[in-house]
Write a protein that holds these residues in place. Structure first.
Motif, PDB file in Angstrom:
ATOM      1  N   LEU A  79       0.765  -1.180  -0.268  1.00  0.00           N
ATOM      2  CA  LEU A  79      -0.032  -0.005  -0.113  1.00  0.00           C
ATOM      3  C   LEU A  79       0.803   1.212   0.069  1.00  0.00           C
ATOM      4  N   ALA A  80       1.916   1.211   0.725  1.00  0.00           N
ATOM      5  CA  ALA A  80       2.833   2.376   0.751  1.00  0.00           C
ATOM      6  C   ALA A  80       3.596   2.663  -0.535  1.00  0.00           C
ATOM      7  N   PHE A  81       3.843   1.340  -1.391  1.00  0.00           N
ATOM      8  CA  PHE A  81       4.507   1.534  -2.651  1.00  0.00           C
ATOM      9  C   PHE A  81       3.305   2.073  -3.606  1.00  0.00           C
ATOM     10  N   LEU A  82       2.154   1.684  -3.503  1.00  0.00           N
ATOM     11  CA  LEU A  82       1.332   2.237  -4.494  1.00  0.00           C
ATOM     12  C   LEU A  82       1.018   3.779  -4.281  1.00  0.00           C
ATOM     13  N   ARG A  83       1.085   4.216  -2.967  1.00  0.00           N
ATOM     14  CA  ARG A  83       0.942   5.674  -2.753  1.00  0.00           C
ATOM     15  C   ARG A  83       2.189   6.238  -3.395  1.00  0.00           C
ATOM     16  N   PHE A  84       3.121   5.745  -3.403  1.00  0.00           N
ATOM     17  CA  PHE A  84       4.558   6.382  -3.822  1.00  0.00           C
ATOM     18  C   PHE A  84       4.269   6.317  -5.400  1.00  0.00           C
ATOM     19  N   GLY A  85       3.733   5.205  -5.900  1.00  0.00           N
ATOM     20  CA  GLY A  85       3.536   5.020  -7.446  1.00  0.00           C
ATOM     21  C   GLY A  85       2.675   6.064  -7.959  1.00  0.00           C
ATOM     22  N   ARG A  86       1.659   6.732  -7.207  1.00  0.00           N
ATOM     23  CA  ARG A  86       0.680   7.522  -7.510  1.00  0.00           C
ATOM     24  C   ARG A  86       1.360   9.141  -7.625  1.00  0.00           C
ATOM     25  N   ARG A  87       2.452   9.176  -6.876  1.00  0.00           N
ATOM     26  CA  ARG A  87       2.978  10.567  -6.825  1.00  0.00           C
ATOM     27  C   ARG A  87       3.760  10.831  -8.234  1.00  0.00           C
ATOM     28  N   LEU A  88       3.583  12.014  -8.714  1.00  0.00           N
ATOM     29  CA  LEU A  88       4.107  12.467 -10.046  1.00  0.00           C
ATOM     30  C   LEU A  88       5.481  12.762  -9.837  1.00  0.00           C
ATOM     31  N   PHE A  89       6.526  12.593 -10.782  1.00  0.00           N
ATOM     32  CA  PHE A  89       7.617  12.947 -11.057  1.00  0.00           C
ATOM     33  C   PHE A  89       7.988  13.737 -12.140  1.00  0.00           C
ATOM     34  N   HIS A  90       8.922  14.585 -12.540  1.00  0.00           N
ATOM     35  CA  HIS A  90       9.243  14.839 -13.842  1.00  0.00           C
ATOM     36  C   HIS A  90      10.094  13.931 -14.518  1.00  0.00           C
ATOM     37  N   VAL A  91       9.600  13.311 -15.575  1.00  0.00           N
ATOM     38  CA  VAL A  91      10.142  12.506 -16.499  1.00  0.00           C
ATOM     39  C   VAL A  91       9.910  13.046 -17.861  1.00  0.00           C
ATOM     40  N   PRO A  92      10.796  12.537 -18.822  1.00  0.00           N
ATOM     41  CA  PRO A  92      10.635  12.874 -20.109  1.00  0.00           C
ATOM     42  C   PRO A  92       9.399  12.604 -20.805  1.00  0.00           C
ATOM     43  N   ASP A  93       8.927  13.258 -21.712  1.00  0.00           N
ATOM     44  CA  ASP A  93       7.610  12.988 -22.349  1.00  0.00           C
ATOM     45  C   ASP A  93       8.070  11.864 -23.521  1.00  0.00           C
ATOM     46  N   THR A  94       8.228  10.562 -23.055  1.00  0.00           N
ATOM     47  CA  THR A  94       8.395   9.485 -23.899  1.00  0.00           C
ATOM     48  C   THR A  94       7.783   8.465 -23.554  1.00  0.00           C
ATOM     49  N   PRO A  95       7.426   7.348 -24.270  1.00  0.00           N
ATOM     50  CA  PRO A  95       6.631   6.021 -23.817  1.00  0.00           C
ATOM     51  C   PRO A  95       7.626   5.399 -22.707  1.00  0.00           C
ATOM     52  N   ASP A  96       6.681   5.003 -21.743  1.00  0.00           N
ATOM     53  CA  ASP A  96       7.533   4.149 -20.689  1.00  0.00           C
ATOM     54  C   ASP A  96       8.511   4.758 -19.767  1.00  0.00           C
ATOM     55  N   ALA A  97       8.327   6.152 -19.540  1.00  0.00           N
ATOM     56  CA  ALA A  97       9.243   6.816 -19.015  1.00  0.00           C
ATOM     57  C   ALA A  97       9.173   6.828 -17.358  1.00  0.00           C
ATOM     58  N   ASP A  98       7.949   6.053 -16.956  1.00  0.00           N
ATOM     59  CA  ASP A  98       7.708   6.212 -15.463  1.00  0.00           C
ATOM     60  C   ASP A  98       6.987   4.852 -15.343  1.00  0.00           C
ATOM     61  N   GLY A  99       7.631   3.821 -14.819  1.00  0.00           N
ATOM     62  CA  GLY A  99       6.863   2.575 -14.591  1.00  0.00           C
ATOM     63  C   GLY A  99       7.064   1.973 -13.243  1.00  0.00           C
ATOM     64  N   LEU A 100       6.009   1.081 -13.001  1.00  0.00           N
ATOM     65  CA  LEU A 100       6.261   0.209 -11.627  1.00  0.00           C
ATOM     66  C   LEU A 100       6.248  -1.124 -11.965  1.00  0.00           C
ATOM     67  N   LEU A 101       6.996  -1.704 -11.125  1.00  0.00           N
ATOM     68  CA  LEU A 101       7.116  -3.226 -11.601  1.00  0.00           C
ATOM     69  C   LEU A 101       7.092  -4.244 -10.197  1.00  0.00           C
TER      70      LEU A 101
END
Length: 147
Positions: A27-49
């Motif tokens: 649940l903590a990881f999912l909260r972290f996963g919802r936070r937005l970070f500045h990443v390039p505007d390219t496919p697959d630039a921000d992913g969770l595994l």
């Protein structure tokens, strides 16, 4: 991105490892996963595994659940340079029920048009989740690496 591990640690809080079960960390990881970070505007630039399996990295074999967030990093011209991965690695004493789960991995990318909650729900509907959700990890390691 340089502070991503700290953000994940903040989401986890200050509870002792003995007080945590897998679901708390998830649940903590999912909260972290919802936070937005500045990443390039390219496919697959921000992913969770979400990945698990039995591994022996220079020590006795253990069942490991690795929750990872991957960010793409571009060079000054906007081309792909490398990825930064933030890992939350949970280790468990190897038991037959865990070893029987085998290996598994699933990716989620924010820009792919999928819903994060649906991805998370599908993972928690897997039979493996009923085995690991209430387990207490014997170790948690959070780290960041360049790949």
């Amino acid at each position: 991105m340089g502070e991503a591990v700290g953000v994940l640690e903040d989401e986890l809080g200050t509870r002792a490892i003995a007080d945590l079960v897998t679901e708390d960390v998830w649940l903590a990881f999912l909260r972290f996963g919802r936070r937005l970070f500045h990443v390039p505007d390219t496919p697959d630039a921000d992913g969770l595994l979400f990945q698990y399996g039995t591994y022996a990295f220079g020590c006795p074999p253990a069942f490991t659940l690795d929750l990872t967030r991957q960010f793409e990093v571009s060079d000054s011209e906007g081309d792909h340079d490398h990825y930064v991965q933030v890992h939350c690695e949970l280790r468990y004493v190897l038991e037959p029920a865990l070893e029987a789960l085998g290996n598994f991995n699933s990716w989620f990318f924010h820009d792919a048009g999928d819903d994060l909650d649906e991805w998370a729900q599908a993972l928690t509907k897997r039979a493996a989740w009923t085995v690991i959700r209430r387990l207490h990890p014997t170790g948690i390691r959070m780290y960041q690496e360049q790949v």
